[in-house]
Design an enzyme around this catalytic site. Structure first.
Site, PDB file in Angstrom:
ATOM      1  CG  MET A 267      54.196  10.220  -3.647  1.00 26.32           C
ATOM      2  SD  MET A 267      52.793  10.245  -2.580  1.00 26.32           S
ATOM      3  CE  MET A 267      51.710   9.760  -3.687  1.00 26.32           C
ATOM      4  CD  GLU A 302      55.328   4.825   0.329  1.00 21.92           C
ATOM      5  OE1 GLU A 302      54.239   5.172  -0.373  1.00 21.92           O
ATOM      6  OE2 GLU A 302      55.026   5.414   1.567  1.00 21.92           O
TER       7      GLU A 302
END
Length: 494
Positions: A267, A302
């Protein structure tokens, strides 16, 4: 069957129903008193009217407001509605104070703030922030965040959040605290907090303008020796993004945390990326080439989100491919440059054929920018990610790398600090590259994999290539228009 006892019909959200938020939240301050069983969250939201409604709706999921204030004064002008907190506000701008208490150890959804083997961690994409405090929790509400965390130093010796650490100190009875500030406006889905017993592989990176950025990969004791490849991948990503897309990192600090039971691959929370350990740890004695490639690719993906997703984010979740398709393409181009471009392209096409083609020909076929959804988590598909990347790659093929870069530069310049749409991206490429993409926009609206039939005639030293395109019917889209497909051709003599 008793119709009165039937479950309610599912709520369908439609892209065409989008309305701007009635209230904006330019600044957020959060104070966490951390505990595994119980964490108290005090939120101060600076809100500003953006529409006509005198009431702000703050989304909540399994939350209870223990106290509510407006401009520092306790108020009764609030009520609950199906889990949400509604507050009546008389003026144009106010500060709303909210106190909630959450139970991280009991959070088995692993969304919001949850406990992970004695550590506290967050996951807020897509709608997890509403499990931490009441908030609009939509990607077009962008805020700067100040965060203060305090907790037992023995349990949580490391306290991390988005942005830069601005202060830290010792508290009473074995507690300590840390304060963090993220100066870049971001949506609530990019909020992150990690507190636990971790050790770091530390390094630095010097940006193209000469700034030194501290890099940390945080893991459990004993795992730091397996983070070397991930650290090199991070540094290579930072340098590549400067050279290839002109994107310099914008904070003094970049933290990565590896969590064994993180329920997504990774994330891109602003300045504090959270990963599943499989995409960070590599043991030279057991890791395969595929493991090393996977780590390099996901770390790059990411990191690249720092600009394509964070600095410019999505107006709504229908625009998910704006950040994911674009960033998948960016990590593909990076991996091509780090290794073999031909081998990487073959790998990407294999993934497309194995995962996305079946999706596009089945009952769940949908455009890369869907028109409706029942459950937002169902949006994270090979169509949105991989086909989304291929559509942007086609734009790059149409205009060439230099003009594509010019279009991307224009996109970042126009929409930095904003919540944008897929149309905004296409328009920037169109304007920056000097090309008409009106017909090309069908790729965002139509589902299905076009079938192209090719026939080559060769006579009197003239080769004639005849192409036919058919786009099969998909659920809800029986009739299709042909779509622009760039082709690269080569002719070889005997």
């Amino acid at each position: 069957m008793d119709i009165s006892s039937a479950p309610p019909a599912p709520t369908i959200t439609h892209r065409g129903d989008y309305l701007p938020p009635e209230w904006l939240v330019p600044e957020v301050s959060l104070d966490f008193a951390l505990g595994l069983e119980s964490t108290v969250v005090k939120a101060a939201l600076q809100v500003r009217r953006n529409g006509a409604s005198p009431t702000i709706r703050l989304k909540g999921d399994a939350l209870k407001a223990e106290a509510v204030t407006v401009d520092g004064v306790p108020t009764n002008a609030w009520r609950m509605d199906d889990g949400d907190l509604l507050v009546d506000l008389p003026g144009e701008a106010h500060e709303i104070g909210i106190e909630t208490r959450i139970a991280p150890a009991a959070n088995t959804q692993l969304m919001g703030l949850y406990a992970s083997n004695g550590m506290l961690c967050t996951q807020c994409e897509a709608e997890g922030f509403r499990r931490i405090t009441f908030f609009p929790d939509r990607p077009d509400v962008l805020s700067t965040y100040r965060v203060r965390m305090s907790g037992d130093k023995a349990l949580f010796p490391v306290l991390l959040a988005n942005g830069n650490c601005t202060a830290r100190g010792e508290g009473e009875s074995g507690a300590h605290w840390a304060e963090w500030h993220d100066p870049w406006p971001k949506p609530s889905y990019l909020f992150a907090l990690v507190a636990g017993d971790l050790v770091a592989n530390h390094d630095t990176f010097t940006t193209c303008s000469g700034r030194t950025v501290d890099l940390n990969i945080w893991v459990r004791e004993g795992d730091q020796d397996r983070t070397g490849h991930a650290m090199q991948a991070l540094k290579h990503s930072m340098k590549w993004d400067e050279e290839t897309f002109g994107r310099e990192y914008d904070l003094d600090l970049f933290n990565v945390v590896a969590v064994s039971d993180f329920n997504m691959g990774a994330m891109e929370n602003k300045g504090l990326n959270v990963f599943n350990t499989r995409y960070i740890l590599a043991d030279p004695d057991t890791a395969t080439d595929a493991d090393y490639d996977g780590i390099e690719s996901v770390v790059a993906h990411e990191y690249f989100h720092n600009w394509s997703g964070n600095r410019v984010t999505c107006r709504d979740w229908f625009q998910l491919s704006l950040k994911e398709g674009f960033t998948v393409l960016r990590d593909q181009l990076f991996s091509q440059d780090m290794g073999s471009a031909a081998v990487k392209r073959i790998e990407d096409v294999r993934v497309l054929r194995a995962a996305q083609f079946p999706e596009d020909s089945g009952p769940l076929a949908h455009p890369i920018r869907p028109d409706s959804y029942q459950e937002i988590s169902n949006f994270y598909t090979a169509t949105v990610y991989n086909k989304g990347a291929e559509v942007i790659r086609m734009m790059r093929t149409l205009v060439g790398p230099e003009r594509f870069r010019a279009g991307c530069d224009l996109y970042f310049a126009r929409h930095d600090g904003e919540a944008a749409t897929c149309e905004d991206f296409v328009k920037a490429i169109e304007d920056g590259a000097g090309i008409d993409l009106a017909q090309f926009r069908l790729w965002y609206a139509q589902a299905g994999t076009p079938k192209v039939t090719a026939h080559l005639d060769h006579e009197d030293n003239v080769a004639t290539l005849t192409l036919r395109q058919d786009v099969p019917a998909t659920p809800g889209q029986a009739e299709k228009q042909p779509m622009v497909i760039p082709l690269q051709l080569a002719l070889f003599d005997s």
